[in-house]
Design an enzyme around this catalytic site. Structure first.
Site, PDB file in Angstrom:
ATOM      1  N   LYS A   1       0.897  -1.199  -0.055  1.00 31.83           N
ATOM      2  CA  LYS A   1       0.213  -0.048   0.010  1.00 31.83           C
ATOM      3  C   LYS A   1       1.021   1.127   0.147  1.00 31.83           C
ATOM      4  O   LYS A   1       0.451   1.951  -0.698  1.00 31.83           O
ATOM      5  CB  LYS A   1      -0.919   0.101   1.058  1.00 31.83           C
ATOM      6  CG  LYS A   1      -1.972   1.102   1.280  1.00 31.83           C
ATOM      7  CD  LYS A   1      -2.930   0.999   2.211  1.00 31.83           C
ATOM      8  CE  LYS A   1      -3.920   0.080   2.191  1.00 31.83           C
ATOM      9  NZ  LYS A   1      -4.925   0.131   3.045  1.00 31.83           N
TER      10      LYS A   1
ATOM     11  N   GLU B   1       9.805  -5.529   4.573  1.00 31.54           N
ATOM     12  CA  GLU B   1      10.184  -6.743   4.154  1.00 31.54           C
ATOM     13  C   GLU B   1       9.882  -6.822   2.341  1.00 31.54           C
ATOM     14  O   GLU B   1      10.665  -7.065   1.655  1.00 31.54           O
ATOM     15  CB  GLU B   1       9.225  -7.697   4.621  1.00 31.54           C
ATOM     16  CG  GLU B   1       9.419  -8.022   6.084  1.00 31.54           C
ATOM     17  CD  GLU B   1       8.577  -7.287   6.929  1.00 31.54           C
ATOM     18  OE1 GLU B   1       8.483  -7.623   8.219  1.00 31.54           O
ATOM     19  OE2 GLU B   1       7.982  -6.160   6.232  1.00 31.54           O
TER      20      GLU B   1
ATOM     21  N   GLY C   1      -5.604  -5.373   4.514  1.00 34.36           N
ATOM     22  CA  GLY C   1      -4.794  -5.956   3.893  1.00 34.36           C
ATOM     23  C   GLY C   1      -5.192  -7.634   3.860  1.00 34.36           C
ATOM     24  O   GLY C   1      -5.090  -8.332   2.784  1.00 34.36           O
ATOM     25  N   ARG C   2      -5.704  -8.207   5.170  1.00 33.63           N
ATOM     26  CA  ARG C   2      -6.074  -9.541   5.107  1.00 33.63           C
ATOM     27  C   ARG C   2      -7.638  -9.604   4.359  1.00 33.63           C
ATOM     28  O   ARG C   2      -8.014 -10.935   4.081  1.00 33.63           O
ATOM     29  CB  ARG C   2      -6.315  -9.744   6.641  1.00 33.63           C
ATOM     30  CG  ARG C   2      -7.130  -8.891   7.479  1.00 33.63           C
ATOM     31  CD  ARG C   2      -6.899  -9.259   8.734  1.00 33.63           C
ATOM     32  NE  ARG C   2      -7.371  -8.376   9.810  1.00 33.63           N
ATOM     33  CZ  ARG C   2      -6.950  -7.298  10.170  1.00 33.63           C
ATOM     34  NH1 ARG C   2      -5.688  -6.941   9.799  1.00 33.63           N
ATOM     35  NH2 ARG C   2      -7.609  -6.528  11.099  1.00 33.63           N
TER      36      ARG C   2
ATOM     37  N   GLU D   1      -5.530 -11.743  13.587  1.00 37.99           N
ATOM     38  CA  GLU D   1      -4.801 -10.179  13.391  1.00 37.99           C
ATOM     39  C   GLU D   1      -6.256  -9.483  13.917  1.00 37.99           C
ATOM     40  O   GLU D   1      -6.134  -8.272  14.022  1.00 37.99           O
ATOM     41  CB  GLU D   1      -4.528 -10.039  12.145  1.00 37.99           C
ATOM     42  CG  GLU D   1      -3.700  -8.665  11.889  1.00 37.99           C
ATOM     43  CD  GLU D   1      -2.968  -8.437  10.691  1.00 37.99           C
ATOM     44  OE1 GLU D   1      -1.735  -8.976  10.876  1.00 37.99           O
ATOM     45  OE2 GLU D   1      -3.442  -8.031   9.700  1.00 37.99           O
TER      46      GLU D   1
ATOM     47  N   HIS E   1      -2.090 -38.456  11.887  1.00 43.49           N
ATOM     48  CA  HIS E   1      -0.980 -39.006  12.502  1.00 43.49           C
ATOM     49  C   HIS E   1      -0.050 -38.329  13.380  1.00 43.49           C
ATOM     50  O   HIS E   1       1.120 -38.362  13.578  1.00 43.49           O
ATOM     51  CB  HIS E   1      -0.241 -39.623  11.315  1.00 43.49           C
ATOM     52  CG  HIS E   1      -0.861 -40.837  10.539  1.00 43.49           C
ATOM     53  ND1 HIS E   1      -1.136 -42.182  10.809  1.00 43.49           N
ATOM     54  CD2 HIS E   1      -2.040 -40.660   9.672  1.00 43.49           C
ATOM     55  CE1 HIS E   1      -1.923 -42.591  10.169  1.00 43.49           C
ATOM     56  NE2 HIS E   1      -2.542 -41.776   9.401  1.00 43.49           N
TER      57      HIS E   1
ATOM     58  N   LYS F   1       6.964  -3.368  14.058  1.00 46.67           N
ATOM     59  CA  LYS F   1       7.538  -2.734  12.970  1.00 46.67           C
ATOM     60  C   LYS F   1       8.218  -1.681  13.241  1.00 46.67           C
ATOM     61  O   LYS F   1       9.520  -1.252  13.132  1.00 46.67           O
ATOM     62  CB  LYS F   1       6.509  -2.308  11.747  1.00 46.67           C
ATOM     63  CG  LYS F   1       5.697  -3.344  11.124  1.00 46.67           C
ATOM     64  CD  LYS F   1       4.828  -2.591  10.144  1.00 46.67           C
ATOM     65  CE  LYS F   1       3.804  -3.717   9.397  1.00 46.67           C
ATOM     66  NZ  LYS F   1       2.917  -3.086   8.537  1.00 46.67           N
TER      67      LYS F   1
END
Length: 554
Positions: free
Chosen positions: A212, A218, A273-274, A359, A390, A518
């Site tokens: 954005k 990152e 964002g999500r 979040e 398992h 951040k």
């Protein structure tokens, strides 16, 4: 608007008190006995919509429980909150923003007003821009610096710019068109960068930078590394625009990076964002599966949106899932929730749900800033079946915590091999059945005696064979994974999370805890790399910085 400024204290509502009393009455409820006593239980406690079928009969509930849970949803204002979200009210109060990811899947001709502007025009303009670039790449009209066609697309993003698109492009791999392969680069870890680029030919690779602000650490570091890799492998500055496009609200930064303005796609502050895979953030999905399938994905989500808005709560799939989660989290003390998709293509569904849920609802204050009066935000975990059987299913069956689970399974496999899918489907059903039924002491003893064991051995082993049962689960079934059904499935859980946020009175659409990490990360980086930096605020952080610097000096 007043609802979000002054949310109700849910624990003071009459419906909450009624549920507390009902929980005491349900202390000795047995699902096994309930199924024996009521042959219509499955029919009464199941619902279908948008190509999905939900069986919620294997829960610690009666029809009365459902009535009480639905009463709580109504009394807490879920219906009003849902309409406020869809109509563009600023329900993200801490950031003073509307929440309109649902607008991204609304058809042309509908109207959603934000600050006097119909945003649907912008939404469909962006879709047309996506269609143009997807068509050009699929028809070999977009060429790299050496005039070769694009075969690989690398999405550089993190969080919602990564998890949602990765989930969908993997889940819809059988719908891949024109041989375009998608890759995802998220972590600021040189090992991930190397592993992704090692598979690629620079001449046929297109990078999508999804950020954005065009400044997420990152993403920006990986974008710079990709640019260096491109130039180091023979790419030129003049033709960099053929290998890099952007999805951002910071056009200037993208242009300065070398991206042409017409290849910059919009991001809006009314999409978190999500919840952004439905926007141009979903461009790698569209490049993988084509725009027609991408629009089917949107259509499936839109269908679930309409169901959520219009269906009575008693048969409203997102509301039912949300309220069952509240029932276990707030009245039974369940601290985590397992998601168990029985399909290889849905193997990353849990990662997306983790961000969407934790979040969104990992909050301890309500919309008005006052402390919450009940627990919120369960831990979300799980993974693909049968692998989990398992591994961690043991905890679900015989562990001390109560962990509700959602099983998700298609009836038809895209890749049938002998009778594998019949066994996969059978395992999914048998696991939910085993959680519900369990095995009594009497059954365990009878089983051991049937094997010819001595009575002493029977008594020694029987306690270990007892499985409590009465463990709740839902099962979501679809005919096969398709763009439309996947869109509906993701929207289903988006709305589930939203409803729970409304019940708890919290803002499901900010993430200040993420922002703190951040900010502190920048300070720690300076303390690691600059010798004139002030020391860290605590001895632990400073000690770990010294350890890093000492090893790097060595």
């Amino acid at each position: 608007m007043s609802y979000y400024q002054h949310p109700l204290d849910v624990t003071g509502l009459p419906s909450w008190k009624a549920l507390e009393e009902h929980r005491l009455a349900m202390q000795n409820f047995s699902m096994r006995e309930a199924f024996k006593a009521d042959p219509t239980r499955f029919d009464d406690l199941s619902v279908s919509c948008s190509g999905l079928f939900l069986d919620y009969s294997k829960n610690l509930i009666t029809p009365e429980t459902r009535t009480l849970l639905v009463n709580l949803a109504r009394e807490a204002g879920v219906e009003q909150a849902a309409h406020a979200m869809f109509e563009g009210e600023r329900i993200n109060a801490s950031e003073n923003r509307p929440v309109l990811h649902t607008a991204l899947r609304r058809p042309m001709g509908e109207s959603v007003m934000v600050d006097g502007k119909n945003i649907m025009r912008d939404v469909h303009t962006a879709l047309a821009q996506m269609t143009d670039i997807v068509t050009r790449i699929h028809n070999n009209l977009w060429r790299g610096f050496s005039d070769k066609t694009i075969t690989d697309v690398v999405n550089i993003g993190i969080g919602g710019s990564f998890l949602g698109p990765q989930l969908v492009s993997e889940a819809l791999l059988p719908f891949t068109q024109h041989g375009v392969r998608t890759h995802y680069l998220a972590n600021i870890d040189g090992s991930e960068f190397r592993e992704v680029t090692a598979k690629l030919n620079v001449e046929t690779t297109l990078f999508i930078i999804s950020s954005k602000t065009f400044g997420t650490l990152e993403t920006l570091k990986n974008a710079q590394a990709a640019r260096t890799w491109y130039l180091g492998k023979g790419g030129t500055e003049e033709k960099l625009y053929r290998h890099f496009i952007a999805v951002t609200s910071n056009k200037q930064a993208a242009v300065e990076f070398g991206i042409r303005e017409k290849n910059i796609f919009p991001m809006w502050d009314w999409v978190g964002g999500r919840y952004s895979l439905w926007s141009a953030i979903g461009l790698p999905i569209a490049l993988a599966i084509g725009m027609s399938n991408f629009k089917d994905l949107l259509s499936g989500a839109y269908s679930m949106d309409q169901h959520f808005l219009s269906e009575p709560f008693e048969s409203n799939m997102p509301v039912l899932l949300a309220m069952l989660g509240v029932w276990y989290h707030n009245f039974w003390g369940a601290q985590s929730y397992a998601f168990l998709p029985y399909d290889h293509y849905l193997r990353n569904f849990v990662k997306h749900l983790q961000q969407m849920d934790m979040e969104s609802n990992g909050k301890s204050v309500r919309q008005d800033g006052t402390p919450v009066s009940c627990t919120t935000g369960p831990v979300i975990w799980g993974g693909v079946g049968c692998n989990g059987q398992h591994a961690y299913h043991q905890l679900l069956h015989q562990g001390t915590p109560l962990i509700p689970a959602d099983f998700i399974v298609p009836v038809v496999s895209h890749n049938p091999v002998a009778d594998h899918h019949e066994w996969l489907y059978a395992n999914c059903l048998s696991q939910s059945q085993a959680l519900m039924r369990g095995k009594t002491r009497e059954e365990a003893e009878a089983e051991l005696r049937a094997k010819g064991l001595s009575e002493a051995e029977v008594q020694r082993l029987a306690p270990h064979k007892v499985i409590p049962g009465n463990r709740p689960s839902n099962t979501v079934v679809m005919e096969t994974i398709s763009p439309g059904r996947l869109g509906a499935l993701i929207a289903l859980y988006e709305h589930k999370v939203f409803v729970q946020g409304v019940i708890w009175g919290i803002n499901s659409f900010d993430q200040w805890g993420v922002e703190l990490g951040k900010d502190l990360g920048k300070a720690v980086y300076n303390q690691m790399t600059r010798f004139d930096a002030a020391p860290a605020d605590d001895a632990s952080t400073q000690g770990l910085i010294d350890f890093f610097r000492g090893r790097h000096r060595g």
